[in-house]
Design an enzyme around this catalytic site. Structure first.
Site, PDB file in Angstrom:
ATOM      1  N   CYS A  14      23.774  63.132  51.889  1.00 33.40           N
ATOM      2  CA  CYS A  14      24.675  64.404  52.125  1.00 33.40           C
ATOM      3  C   CYS A  14      25.568  63.256  52.555  1.00 33.40           C
ATOM      4  O   CYS A  14      25.147  62.287  53.103  1.00 33.40           O
ATOM      5  CB  CYS A  14      24.351  65.832  53.048  1.00 33.40           C
ATOM      6  SG  CYS A  14      24.374  65.966  54.517  1.00 33.40           S
ATOM      7  N   CYS A  17      25.043  61.978  56.456  1.00 27.45           N
ATOM      8  CA  CYS A  17      24.045  60.645  56.237  1.00 27.45           C
ATOM      9  C   CYS A  17      24.590  59.815  56.477  1.00 27.45           C
ATOM     10  O   CYS A  17      24.849  58.752  57.054  1.00 27.45           O
ATOM     11  CB  CYS A  17      23.102  61.578  54.878  1.00 27.45           C
ATOM     12  SG  CYS A  17      22.372  63.088  55.153  1.00 27.45           S
ATOM     13  N   ASP A 409      51.873  36.168  31.931  1.00 29.92           N
ATOM     14  CA  ASP A 409      52.103  34.407  31.897  1.00 29.92           C
ATOM     15  C   ASP A 409      52.760  34.739  30.250  1.00 29.92           C
ATOM     16  O   ASP A 409      51.935  35.506  29.412  1.00 29.92           O
ATOM     17  CB  ASP A 409      51.107  33.899  32.104  1.00 29.92           C
ATOM     18  CG  ASP A 409      50.953  32.089  31.443  1.00 29.92           C
ATOM     19  OD1 ASP A 409      52.141  31.840  32.230  1.00 29.92           O
ATOM     20  OD2 ASP A 409      49.776  32.415  31.263  1.00 29.92           O
ATOM     21  N   ASP A 609      45.680  33.735  33.173  1.00 30.82           N
ATOM     22  CA  ASP A 609      44.727  32.820  32.619  1.00 30.82           C
ATOM     23  C   ASP A 609      44.594  31.132  32.977  1.00 30.82           C
ATOM     24  O   ASP A 609      43.182  30.727  33.168  1.00 30.82           O
ATOM     25  CB  ASP A 609      44.334  32.741  31.027  1.00 30.82           C
ATOM     26  CG  ASP A 609      45.182  31.257  30.178  1.00 30.82           C
ATOM     27  OD1 ASP A 609      46.352  31.677  30.625  1.00 30.82           O
ATOM     28  OD2 ASP A 609      45.202  31.198  29.200  1.00 30.82           O
ATOM     29  N   ASP A 613      47.963  29.458  37.506  1.00 28.70           N
ATOM     30  CA  ASP A 613      48.558  31.131  37.096  1.00 28.70           C
ATOM     31  C   ASP A 613      47.659  31.400  39.008  1.00 28.70           C
ATOM     32  O   ASP A 613      48.068  32.528  39.115  1.00 28.70           O
ATOM     33  CB  ASP A 613      48.071  32.159  36.097  1.00 28.70           C
ATOM     34  CG  ASP A 613      48.572  31.993  34.716  1.00 28.70           C
ATOM     35  OD1 ASP A 613      49.770  31.151  35.175  1.00 28.70           O
ATOM     36  OD2 ASP A 613      48.539  31.467  33.662  1.00 28.70           O
TER      37      ASP A 613
END
Length: 725
Positions: A14, A17, A409, A609, A613
């Site tokens: 749980c 713990c 972009d 990409d 960037d």
């Protein structure tokens, strides 16, 4: 030197713990940070020169199990998920439970006391031994957990029944202890089976790695272990085989099924010169592939690590849950004690008072609280990965949900990133072939899309570029080189302006929307002279209009952010319905633009990409990188799209919103369950058996609600004709 260690943790049941394991690890000198995940049963520890053995010893001393985590090892089924203890417990408890159900109808079928004792004892002390062991470990460590509550509650019911049996009483409570343990075991078994479904994405990806490869040498082909393959080797891939490595196709043509890696349901064509990825299934043709990455360096291995890291991470909201859970068990023990004392003072007999305290102990389980966030994160990131969306961690998921502005972009993101050289105008008395030769010379070795367009055009026209020296990239501007003793520069308008050249007055080459670049010579006296102007055109991606429309459907503002000139960016924006354009900006200018968009507290996502960037992706609240782009872009991003489909941006934001909504739902029900259930149990309105059933149901319902995310269909999912769903 700071290092990160990962351990597999056993014995956690749980959220309490989790808090105790984290507390034990933080006490180790040199530990800087700890994150323990209940759903994955894993701990991640950031430390300074702390040995793995010391960390394991700290966990063991806290009453739990720990072992070094084996990277890329398939998730094994836990022993607690075995079904036979549940079946046996149900078989032994059934003769006790059925008479209890028949009693309201006036039918008395309860076995004699000695038979009840014989049936309940093996359930209590054999099948329920796990609760005693885990509860005792927690007590030795000075803490409490769900197992302690179950052990105390059922032991109280069993002990009271044993005492009353010895006194000759007919009314016993053996059915309560046996049925509660059976229901809890059933709940844990169902929960374990459901939790394993949340890791299905990782297991499916792990299964993609073949154990052997067909190595091609001068002596011929031979089958070797995949681990023996090295970068630079050549491997043959026959039809129907999985690729064992990342590589470059040298010979052959085929179609590859990359659905489990990229989410693309249809096979993709691959031929000589194309990159291929480990785990893909070869179609109809034989391929000869030069190895570029093996083992842990392949795209597949990196994808698995990203998913594992995302699923093992802890959402910020989970820290609040952990703090609540740390004090939950002591508070429940106090409420149970007050419940018993209160009913005794109210004049009830000891049996009634104890059974109502038992109901409080049994119903107050922090399991649902501990599972609400991690299992939802696992389900959400898993289904996103199947659709080709890799979310780096829980924080990225949370940031993605709150995005209000998406900056896109242009080149390679909204366009295909494969521009063609559409026009070339020679200046200063040169002819076009000579200008093309100089352009090809200065672009040799560059991976930029414009460079590939120039070299492709030179090859088509049979123009051989002269040798170039001192080649270097000018980030955000262009290229520089020395060709035949001439210092050349090739780049955009900002580069020309830096050289003191005014290109605005020159006749424009190409059409509207084309990207323009200029070739200039820098003389020894520093004077610059224009030699040529080149126009490049790049087609919009087929998915781009739908991608932008989907973002608008999600009520997001879109901005086109480009280093290209205004005249090239505006037509693209107009075609896509993007009203705001920020053009002619350098990589540093993109960073400033992103910061300006964030003004006023709006959360901004940047989609890109290229290398240029990278800074903007890092400056945004959340960066989204296209997988076909540069490693720099993907490293700076919190989300990576495994195929070049900008419509996945909207899908990523949609799945993040749905995942966060599920987290909020699960936390609400987990909290409200305890807020309502504990007072009802204390008031005597819930029997221990009903409390045990409700407790088991709470954890199963939380996991089941999270698993509903597996039915999510984004834009890509709705269009799929195959692949895993």
């Amino acid at each position: 030197m700071s290092t990160t260690t990962e351990l597999d943790i056993g014995g956690m049941t749980c959220a309490s713990c989790v808090a105790h394991v984290e507390k034990a690890l933080r006490r180790v000198p040199g530990v800087d940070g700890v994150s323990v995940n209940l759903a994955t049963e894993r701990a991640r520890i950031d430390s300074e020169d702390v040995s793995e053995a010391a960390l394991i010893a700290a966990v063991v001393a806290a009453g739990y199990e720990a072992s070094p985590r084996v990277p890329d090892a398939p998730a094994a089924a836990r022993a607690g998920e075995a079904g036979w203890p549940v079946a046996l417990a149900a078989l032994l408890s059934l003769p006790l439970a059925l008479p209890m159900l028949a009693a309201p109808a006036g039918i008395h079928l309860m076995p004699p006391g000695w038979a009840q004792w014989l049936l309940a004892t093996p359930v209590q002390f054999w099948l329920g031994a796990r609760f005693y062991r885990a509860g005792w470990r927690a007590l030795r460590a000075g803490s409490g957990n769900m197992d302690l509550l179950v052990a105390l509650g059922t032991s109280a019911a069993y002990g009271l029944s044993l005492w009353q049996l010895a006194q000759g009483h007919e009314h016993l409570y053996f059915e309560a202890s046996a049925v509660v343990i059976t229901l809890v075991l059933l709940g844990k078994w169902l929960e374990g089976r459901a939790r394993r479904q949340t890791t299905a994405a990782i297991r499916a990806l792990q299964a993609l790695r073949p154990d052997t490869a067909r190595l091609v040498t001068a002596e011929g082909e031979r089958e070797v272990a995949t681990g023996d393959i090295r970068v630079g080797d050549r491997v043959a891939i026959l039809p129907g085989e999985r690729l064992p490595v990342d590589g470059l196709v040298l010979e052959g043509a085929s179609h590859l099924d990359e659905s489990l890696i990229t989410g693309e349901s249809l096979p993709v064509a691959r031929a000589s010169g194309d990159r291929v990825t480990a785990g893909a299934i070869n179609g109809e043709g034989r391929l000869l592939v030069e190895v570029r990455a093996t083992g842990a360096e392949t795209t597949l291995a990196r994808v698995i690590r990203l998913i594992e890291n995302a699923q093992a991470g802890k959402a910020p909201i989970q820290r609040l849950v952990d703090r609540v859970s740390a004090v939950f068990v002591p508070v429940v023990l106090g409420i149970a004690l007050l419940t018993a004392l209160g009913w005794l003072l109210a004049g009830q007999d000891a049996g009634t008072a104890i059974m109502r305290a038992v109901a409080v102990l049994v119903i107050a389980c922090p399991c649902a609280l501990g599972l609400a966030t991690p299992v939802t994160l696992m389900a959400g990131t898993g289904v996103a990965a199947r659709r080709g969306i890799l979310i780096r961690d829980a924080e990225a998921l949370e940031l993605l949900e709150g995005v209000r502005v998406v900056a896109l972009d242009k080149t390679g993101t909204l366009t295909e990133g494969r521009p063609g050289l559409t026009a070339l105008r020679a200046l200063a008395g040169q002819d076009e072939r000579a200008a093309l030769a100089l352009l090809a010379a200065i672009q040799q070795g560059s991976e930029h899309p414009l460079a590939r367009a120039v070299l492709r055009r030179a090859g088509e026209e049979g123009v051989a570029p002269p040798p170039a020296k001192a080649l270097r990239a000018l980030p955000g501007l262009g290229m520089a080189a020395s060709v035949e003793g001439r210092a050349l520069r090739f780049g955009n308008g900002r580069l020309m302006a830096a050289l003191g050249l005014d290109v605005a007055a020159l006749p424009v080459a190409g059409g509207e929307g084309d990207t323009l670049s200029w070739l200039a010579r820098v003389h020894d006296d520093g004077r610059a002279e224009l030699l040529a102007v080149a126009a490049f055109s790049d087609r919009l991606r087929a998915q781009a209009p739908e991608a932008v429309a989907a973002l608008h459907t999600l009520c997001l503002e879109t901005v086109l952010l480009s280093g290209d000139r205004e005249q090239a960016a505006r037509p693209v924006a107009a075609a896509l319905g993007i009203s705001r354009v920020i053009a002619e900006v350098s990589p540093e200018g993109k960073v400033e633009a992103v910061r300006a968009l964030r003004a006023g507290g709006r959360r901004v996502a940047m989609v890109g990409d290229g290398v240029n960037d990278g800074p903007a992706l890092a400056a945004a609240d959340i960066g989204i990188a296209m997988a076909g782009g540069s490693d720099v872009a993907m490293e700076a991003a919190g989300v990576t799209l495994m195929r070049d489909d900008p419509a996945l941006v909207a899908d990523a934001i949609d799945i993040s919103r749905r995942t966060r909504a599920k987290i909020r739902q699960n936390l609400f029900w987990a909290f409200i369950y305890n807020v309502i259930g504990i007072p009802l149990a204390a008031a005597g309105l819930l029997s221990p058996v009903l409390a045990g059933g409700a407790m088991a149901l709470s954890s199963v319902s939380v996991v089941g609600n999270a698993l509903l995310l597996r039915d999510w269909r984004g834009r890509a999912g709705r269009q799929e004709t195959g692949g895993e769903s």
